[in-house]
Design an enzyme around this catalytic site. Structure first.
Site, mmCIF file in Angstrom:
data_model
loop_
_atom_site.group_PDB
_atom_site.id
_atom_site.type_symbol
_atom_site.label_atom_id
_atom_site.label_comp_id
_atom_site.label_asym_id
_atom_site.label_seq_id
_atom_site.Cartn_x
_atom_site.Cartn_y
_atom_site.Cartn_z
ATOM 1 N N GLU A 1 18.956 -19.062 2.147
ATOM 2 C CA GLU A 1 17.825 -19.125 3.078
ATOM 3 C C GLU A 1 18.260 -18.797 4.501
ATOM 4 O O GLU A 1 19.456 -18.693 4.798
ATOM 5 C CB GLU A 1 17.166 -20.502 2.974
ATOM 6 C CG GLU A 1 16.562 -20.704 1.582
ATOM 7 C CD GLU A 1 15.753 -21.975 1.444
ATOM 8 O OE1 GLU A 1 15.799 -22.846 2.345
ATOM 9 O OE2 GLU A 1 15.061 -22.098 0.410
ATOM 10 N N CYS B 1 11.757 -10.649 -7.700
ATOM 11 C CA CYS B 1 12.948 -10.732 -8.561
ATOM 12 C C CYS B 1 12.696 -10.040 -9.892
ATOM 13 O O CYS B 1 13.581 -9.378 -10.440
ATOM 14 C CB CYS B 1 13.357 -12.181 -8.766
ATOM 15 S SG CYS B 1 14.069 -12.904 -7.274
ATOM 16 N N GLU C 1 18.141 -14.996 -8.010
ATOM 17 C CA GLU C 1 18.188 -13.922 -9.013
ATOM 18 C C GLU C 1 18.617 -12.606 -8.368
ATOM 19 O O GLU C 1 19.443 -11.867 -8.895
ATOM 20 C CB GLU C 1 16.811 -13.731 -9.659
ATOM 21 C CG GLU C 1 16.329 -14.927 -10.441
ATOM 22 C CD GLU C 1 15.538 -15.922 -9.596
ATOM 23 O OE1 GLU C 1 15.873 -16.088 -8.403
ATOM 24 O OE2 GLU C 1 14.610 -16.531 -10.127
ATOM 25 N N ASN D 1 20.201 -18.979 -4.155
ATOM 26 C CA ASN D 1 19.304 -18.594 -3.056
ATOM 27 C C ASN D 1 19.994 -18.860 -1.731
ATOM 28 O O ASN D 1 20.735 -19.840 -1.568
ATOM 29 C CB ASN D 1 17.936 -19.280 -3.162
ATOM 30 C CG ASN D 1 17.970 -20.772 -3.244
ATOM 31 O OD1 ASN D 1 18.918 -21.354 -3.750
ATOM 32 N ND2 ASN D 1 16.931 -21.424 -2.769
ATOM 33 N N CYS E 1 10.346 -15.123 -9.226
ATOM 34 C CA CYS E 1 9.216 -14.599 -8.445
ATOM 35 C C CYS E 1 9.000 -13.114 -8.771
ATOM 36 O O CYS E 1 9.832 -12.467 -9.424
ATOM 37 C CB CYS E 1 9.466 -14.801 -6.948
ATOM 38 S SG CYS E 1 10.584 -13.606 -6.213
ATOM 39 N N CYS F 1 16.322 -14.804 -2.877
ATOM 40 C CA CYS F 1 16.319 -15.627 -4.093
ATOM 41 C C CYS F 1 17.653 -15.512 -4.833
ATOM 42 O O CYS F 1 18.367 -14.507 -4.711
ATOM 43 C CB CYS F 1 15.220 -15.164 -5.041
ATOM 44 S SG CYS F 1 13.545 -15.455 -4.468
HETATM 45 N N1 THU Z 1 13.667 -19.092 -5.143
HETATM 46 C C1 THU Z 1 14.627 -18.514 -5.894
HETATM 47 O O1 THU Z 1 15.789 -18.423 -5.491
HETATM 48 N N2 THU Z 1 14.277 -18.056 -7.103
HETATM 49 C C2 THU Z 1 13.054 -18.205 -7.678
HETATM 50 O O2 THU Z 1 12.870 -17.801 -8.816
HETATM 51 C C3 THU Z 1 11.975 -18.842 -6.933
HETATM 52 C C4 THU Z 1 12.275 -19.216 -5.529
HETATM 53 C C5 THU Z 1 14.051 -19.640 -3.844
HETATM 54 C C6 THU Z 1 13.517 -18.927 -2.634
HETATM 55 C C7 THU Z 1 13.572 -20.035 -1.607
HETATM 56 O O3 THU Z 1 14.886 -20.115 -1.081
HETATM 57 C C8 THU Z 1 13.294 -21.294 -2.397
HETATM 58 O O4 THU Z 1 13.573 -20.970 -3.755
HETATM 59 C C9 THU Z 1 11.893 -21.815 -2.270
HETATM 60 O O5 THU Z 1 10.958 -20.830 -2.552
#
Ligand code: THU
Length: 160
Positions: free
Chosen positions: A63, A114, A74, A61, A111, A72
């Site tokens: 940010e 994804c 994925e 991920n 999520c 994310c």
């Molecule tokens: N996140 C992912 O990378 N994958 C997931 O399956 C769920 C959430 C990340 C998004 C964000 O950077 C952090 O986790 C918190 O939501």
């Protein structure tokens, strides 16, 4: 009027019960978490995609101070796979998350956005993706492809 039911099949197993290939994919997702950029949530997610030719690509991920601009793990991984190996199917993806100094006990769930991207990748290559969700207390394996995770899918067939 009738009630329709979507049945979701998944396997709960331990790391020791996995094949060597699945363990390697989980290990790759776990180590990817350490390369995540998550200064806001501190929730470090790693994903590892196994391609049909045996290549493993990983992503994390990413940010952003403008929160919705982040992505994310994925989708980072699948978009990277699609950009670097456009003609190779993704056959499996493993996902792990590390926060507060430990991997999550519960398997991390991708999520909805994804899942939608996973579905597109499957449809693009006409190949289902096995999904492995890592947690220290157990691992979920979804063998039947993303349709198991995303009922009533919206796909290209609606646009024809
Ligand atoms: N996140 C992912 O990378 N994958 C997931 O399956 C769920 C959430 C990340 C998004 C964000 O950077 C952090 O986790 C918190 O939501």
């Amino acid at each position: 009027m009738k009630t329709l039911t979507h049945t979701f099949h998944y396997v709960l197993c331990t790391y020791a019960e996995l094949s060597a290939t699945d363990r390697q994919l989980i290990d790759a997702a776990k180590s990817a978490t350490q390369r995540s950029y998550a200064p806001y949530s501190h929730f470090h997610v790693g994903a590892a995609a196994l391609l049909a030719d045996g290549t493993v690509v990983t992503g994390t991920n990413q940010e952003n101070a403008a929160y919705p601009s982040g992505l994310c793990a994925e989708r980072t991984t699948l978009f990277y796979a699609g950009s670097t190996h456009p003609n190779t199917a993704v056959v499996a993806i493993a996902i792990a998350a590390y926060t507060d100094g430990a991997f999550t006990p519960t398997p991390i769930a991708p999520c909805g956005a994804c899942r939608q991207v996973m579905l597109e990748v499957e449809n693009r290559h006409h190949h289902p993706i096995r999904t492995l969700l890592y947690g220290t207390e157990g691992i979920y394996i979804i063998e039947g492809g993303t349709r198991e995770l995303l009922p009533l899918t919206f796909d290209a067939s609606f646009l024809e």
